[in-house]
Scaffold this motif. Structure first.
Motif, PDB file in Angstrom:
ATOM      1  N   ALA A 111       0.835  -1.204   0.000  1.00 29.53           N
ATOM      2  CA  ALA A 111       0.000   0.000   0.000  1.00 29.53           C
ATOM      3  C   ALA A 111       0.867   1.249   0.000  1.00 29.53           C
ATOM      4  O   ALA A 111       0.542   2.246  -0.664  1.00 29.53           O
ATOM      5  CB  ALA A 111      -0.929   0.000   1.211  1.00 29.53           C
ATOM      6  N   MET A 112       1.991   1.222   0.714  1.00 29.77           N
ATOM      7  CA  MET A 112       2.892   2.364   0.726  1.00 29.77           C
ATOM      8  C   MET A 112       3.425   2.654  -0.677  1.00 29.77           C
ATOM      9  O   MET A 112       3.520   3.805  -1.101  1.00 29.77           O
ATOM     10  CB  MET A 112       4.066   2.097   1.678  1.00 29.77           C
ATOM     11  CG  MET A 112       3.707   2.082   3.158  1.00 29.77           C
ATOM     12  SD  MET A 112       3.118   3.687   3.761  1.00 29.77           S
ATOM     13  CE  MET A 112       1.358   3.485   3.605  1.00 29.77           C
ATOM     14  N   GLN A 113       3.786   1.584  -1.393  1.00 29.85           N
ATOM     15  CA  GLN A 113       4.259   1.774  -2.758  1.00 29.85           C
ATOM     16  C   GLN A 113       3.187   2.425  -3.628  1.00 29.85           C
ATOM     17  O   GLN A 113       3.461   3.331  -4.419  1.00 29.85           O
ATOM     18  CB  GLN A 113       4.669   0.432  -3.365  1.00 29.85           C
ATOM     19  CG  GLN A 113       6.082   0.006  -3.036  1.00 29.85           C
ATOM     20  CD  GLN A 113       6.520  -1.151  -3.903  1.00 29.85           C
ATOM     21  OE1 GLN A 113       5.854  -2.175  -3.981  1.00 29.85           O
ATOM     22  NE2 GLN A 113       7.653  -0.997  -4.563  1.00 29.85           N
ATOM     23  N   TRP A 114       1.958   1.959  -3.494  1.00 30.05           N
ATOM     24  CA  TRP A 114       0.893   2.462  -4.340  1.00 30.05           C
ATOM     25  C   TRP A 114       0.472   3.876  -3.959  1.00 30.05           C
ATOM     26  O   TRP A 114      -0.019   4.623  -4.816  1.00 30.05           O
ATOM     27  CB  TRP A 114      -0.306   1.512  -4.309  1.00 30.05           C
ATOM     28  CG  TRP A 114      -0.126   0.405  -5.289  1.00 30.05           C
ATOM     29  CD1 TRP A 114       0.195  -0.884  -5.020  1.00 30.05           C
ATOM     30  CD2 TRP A 114      -0.208   0.514  -6.703  1.00 30.05           C
ATOM     31  NE1 TRP A 114       0.324  -1.597  -6.183  1.00 30.05           N
ATOM     32  CE2 TRP A 114       0.070  -0.767  -7.239  1.00 30.05           C
ATOM     33  CE3 TRP A 114      -0.481   1.556  -7.581  1.00 30.05           C
ATOM     34  CZ2 TRP A 114       0.073  -1.016  -8.604  1.00 30.05           C
ATOM     35  CZ3 TRP A 114      -0.484   1.306  -8.943  1.00 30.05           C
ATOM     36  CH2 TRP A 114      -0.204   0.034  -9.434  1.00 30.05           C
ATOM     37  N   ILE A 115       0.662   4.272  -2.713  1.00 23.59           N
ATOM     38  CA  ILE A 115       0.362   5.644  -2.322  1.00 23.59           C
ATOM     39  C   ILE A 115       1.292   6.609  -3.067  1.00 23.59           C
ATOM     40  O   ILE A 115       0.890   7.706  -3.471  1.00 23.59           O
ATOM     41  CB  ILE A 115       0.494   5.822  -0.796  1.00 23.59           C
ATOM     42  CG1 ILE A 115      -0.667   5.102  -0.097  1.00 23.59           C
ATOM     43  CG2 ILE A 115       0.506   7.298  -0.407  1.00 23.59           C
ATOM     44  CD1 ILE A 115      -0.508   5.004   1.406  1.00 23.59           C
ATOM     45  N   VAL A 116       2.527   6.179  -3.283  1.00 21.89           N
ATOM     46  CA  VAL A 116       3.480   6.989  -4.054  1.00 21.89           C
ATOM     47  C   VAL A 116       3.266   6.800  -5.549  1.00 21.89           C
ATOM     48  O   VAL A 116       3.146   7.753  -6.314  1.00 21.89           O
ATOM     49  CB  VAL A 116       4.930   6.619  -3.670  1.00 21.89           C
ATOM     50  CG1 VAL A 116       5.920   7.415  -4.516  1.00 21.89           C
ATOM     51  CG2 VAL A 116       5.174   6.874  -2.189  1.00 21.89           C
ATOM     52  N   ALA A 117       3.198   5.532  -5.978  1.00 17.74           N
ATOM     53  CA  ALA A 117       3.164   5.225  -7.408  1.00 17.74           C
ATOM     54  C   ALA A 117       1.837   5.591  -8.061  1.00 17.74           C
ATOM     55  O   ALA A 117       1.807   5.959  -9.240  1.00 17.74           O
ATOM     56  CB  ALA A 117       3.446   3.739  -7.626  1.00 17.74           C
ATOM     57  N   GLY A 118       0.723   5.506  -7.316  1.00 16.26           N
ATOM     58  CA  GLY A 118      -0.578   5.808  -7.904  1.00 16.26           C
ATOM     59  C   GLY A 118      -0.647   7.217  -8.458  1.00 16.26           C
ATOM     60  O   GLY A 118      -1.196   7.447  -9.544  1.00 16.26           O
ATOM     61  N   TYR A 119      -0.084   8.163  -7.735  1.00 13.98           N
ATOM     62  CA  TYR A 119      -0.055   9.554  -8.185  1.00 13.98           C
ATOM     63  C   TYR A 119       0.758   9.680  -9.467  1.00 13.98           C
ATOM     64  O   TYR A 119       0.323  10.300 -10.443  1.00 13.98           O
ATOM     65  CB  TYR A 119       0.541  10.422  -7.073  1.00 13.98           C
ATOM     66  CG  TYR A 119       0.670  11.882  -7.425  1.00 13.98           C
ATOM     67  CD1 TYR A 119      -0.393  12.754  -7.231  1.00 13.98           C
ATOM     68  CD2 TYR A 119       1.860  12.401  -7.929  1.00 13.98           C
ATOM     69  CE1 TYR A 119      -0.287  14.102  -7.534  1.00 13.98           C
ATOM     70  CE2 TYR A 119       1.980  13.740  -8.244  1.00 13.98           C
ATOM     71  CZ  TYR A 119       0.912  14.589  -8.044  1.00 13.98           C
ATOM     72  OH  TYR A 119       1.028  15.926  -8.366  1.00 13.98           O
ATOM     73  N   LEU A 120       1.958   9.080  -9.475  1.00 14.76           N
ATOM     74  CA  LEU A 120       2.848   9.204 -10.623  1.00 14.76           C
ATOM     75  C   LEU A 120       2.278   8.497 -11.851  1.00 14.76           C
ATOM     76  O   LEU A 120       2.409   8.981 -12.980  1.00 14.76           O
ATOM     77  CB  LEU A 120       4.221   8.628 -10.281  1.00 14.76           C
ATOM     78  CG  LEU A 120       4.974   9.328  -9.144  1.00 14.76           C
ATOM     79  CD1 LEU A 120       6.264   8.570  -8.814  1.00 14.76           C
ATOM     80  CD2 LEU A 120       5.279  10.772  -9.494  1.00 14.76           C
ATOM     81  N   LEU A 121       1.642   7.338 -11.639  1.00 15.64           N
ATOM     82  CA  LEU A 121       1.073   6.600 -12.755  1.00 15.64           C
ATOM     83  C   LEU A 121      -0.046   7.386 -13.429  1.00 15.64           C
ATOM     84  O   LEU A 121      -0.089   7.512 -14.654  1.00 15.64           O
ATOM     85  CB  LEU A 121       0.546   5.243 -12.282  1.00 15.64           C
ATOM     86  CG  LEU A 121       1.586   4.143 -12.081  1.00 15.64           C
ATOM     87  CD1 LEU A 121       0.950   2.939 -11.395  1.00 15.64           C
ATOM     88  CD2 LEU A 121       2.194   3.731 -13.407  1.00 15.64           C
TER      89      LEU A 121
END
Length: 489
Positions: A61-71
């Protein structure tokens, strides 16, 4: 009363009818949006431990909190740029800011990791609508040579916002106003965004009538969004949940989709139909080589900043705030390069200035990484080397935006801006993947990592900067002369 009416009327006027004060206010408005978009990609880093504790979030979830914005940001930039060309940059900018405010509020109110991930994806989507309009609005307001000083600030603001983001995040969490903790890093966007929204409504000019009525190729938009999104996913996750086979498969799939989108755009452009990417942009030598230089530079700079920060913390034991503060000499160097050197020297030196900047940045980074590898975490030599690297950063990055769009017709301003920003997003992801792999995999994971990992990481950064510098050398000698609608090498 008269002044307020005068400011409000500027929104009803064409760009060429605005005076310098009105143009400056409009420029200031888009700078605020740039800060919001960039800072929210880095401010999250300092807050991740607090978010994980507060929401009981998993590592994924931590990865996706960062990556979701960038994606979401990287995948939808092209669509945002084309929508701006079709329906007006002012309208899309204001709508994007409003969406960013709402998404930021949802981030601050999230009660579960899933809610925060979804809100971050919405935030990135709003940024993709808002972001391409910033450079496009500046392109509408100023002539190619006037844009040098204005768009050069974008490079400085982007660099400083990325550096200041973690510092501000740490301070906000430490202050813990009203007991909000990490939620403040998102809720702080509300007053800033509302100010930009109100200021934008009264200062931003309406687009020329010729910009309206452009159709949107929805199939092309889907192909490019899916392709770039999958490629970014592979690059962002390649060091995390994906093995190299899965990452290569995703990269290949994304590349196929982007290729299909490009072929579709080429066919439709030849037939006079709506396209998502304007193929004629790549016939412009300044745009083509400027885009390649920007992509390579972004890869190098993102990669360098990552291994620099990791080495200081994991290798030399500094805390996050101490690490962030060491970036200050670098930020000051960027300011000097962009704010002082570029406006004064670029009109006279042309492409020679960013070529020198790339060389200076390479020298500065080499010295910095050598000192860090030797155990230095402060001192006059490190400060001087960071300042030198920052000056090189500023004199290379500052001109790239104005150069890339110098020959672009204003009707394609949004599309050109979005294409450039998409290349930079992919370049940043490539930088994380390439430099990160060289640093971690080839350098090892033991406490001596700064000595072992900095050499291959630094060599990778230097090679990327060499590509950027070579690309700059391929630019037209007369960067801001008469328009070059089509050039062949």
């Amino acid at each position: 009363m008269a002044t307020d009416q005068h400011a409000a009327s500027s929104a009803q006027r064409q760009p060429h009818e605005l005076d310098e004060r009105q143009k400056s206010l409009a420029f200031f408005t888009v700078l605020i949006a740039v800060v919001l978009e960039v800072a929210d990609s880095t401010i999250i880093n300092t807050a991740l431990p607090a978010i994980r504790s507060g929401l009981d979030a998993s590592a994924a979830a931590m990865q996706w909190i960062v990556a979701g914005y960038l994606l979401a940001l990287g995948a939808l930039l092209l669509l945002g740029g084309r929508l701006g060309d079709a329906f007006g940059h002012r309208r899309l900018f204001l709508g994007g800011v409003a969406g960013f405010i709402i998404a930021s509020a949802l981030c601050g109110l999230a009660q579960t990791p899933t809610q925060l991930v979804v809100a971050r994806i919405l935030q990135g989507s709003a940024g993709a609508m808002m972001g391409p309009q910033t450079m496009a609005i500046v392109q509408l307001l100023y002539t190619p040579l006037e844009r040098v000083a204005r768009l050069a600030w974008f490079g400085m603001i982007i660099g400083l916002a990325a550096i200041v983001g973690p510092i501000v995040g740490g301070l906000l969490i430490e202050l813990n106003l009203f007991g909000l903790g990490w939620r403040l890093i998102f809720l702080i966007n509300l007053p800033i965004g509302l100010f930009a929204l109100l200021l934008g409504r009264s200062t931003l000019p309406r687009a020329d009538a010729a910009h309206h009525g452009l159709a949107i190729d929805l199939v092309g938009a889907a192909l490019f969004a899916a392709g770039f999104g999958i490629m970014l996913l592979a690059l962002i996750q390649s060091e995390g949940q994906l093995d190299w086979r899965a990452a290569l498969l995703l990269l290949g799939t994304g590349l196929v989709l982007v290729t299909l989108g490009w072929r579709r755009a080429t066919r439709r452009s030849a037939a006079g139909q709506a396209v998502m990417v304007e193929p004629t942009l790549f016939a412009l030598r300044s745009f083509r080589w400027g885009l390649i230089a920007s992509m390579a530079f972004t890869s190098a700079s993102i990669g360098f900043l990552m291994i620099f920060a990791v080495s200081l913390q994991q290798g030399l034991g500094l805390d996050p705030l101490g690490t962030a503060l060491i970036h200050i000499p670098f930020g000051l160097g960027v300011m000097a390069g962009v704010g002082f050197l570029v406006p004064r020297l670029l009109p006279r030196m042309g492409r020679v200035l960013p070529m020198i900047g790339g060389t200076v940045m390479t020298i500065g980074i080499t010295v910095v990484l050598t000192l860090i590898g030797g155990g230095a975490d402060r001192g006059a030599a490190l400060i001087a080397a960071l300042g030198l690297a920052g000056i090189g950063f500023g004199t290379l990055s500052g001109p790239l935006g104005p150069i890339a769009v110098s020959d672009v017709a204003r009707v394609h301003a949004g599309t050109a801006s979005a294409t450039l920003r998409t290349a930079q997003q992919i370049g940043g992801a490539f930088g994380i993947a390439l430099v990160g792999t060289a640093y971690f995999s080839l350098g090892g994971q033991d406490p001596a990592m700064p000595l072992q990992g900095l050499l291959p990481g630094g060599i990778t950064v230097a090679l990327l900067l060499a590509i950027a510098t070579f690309s700059v050398s391929r630019l037209p000698a007369d960067l801001f002369g008469k328009r070059r609608h089509s050039q062949a090498d």
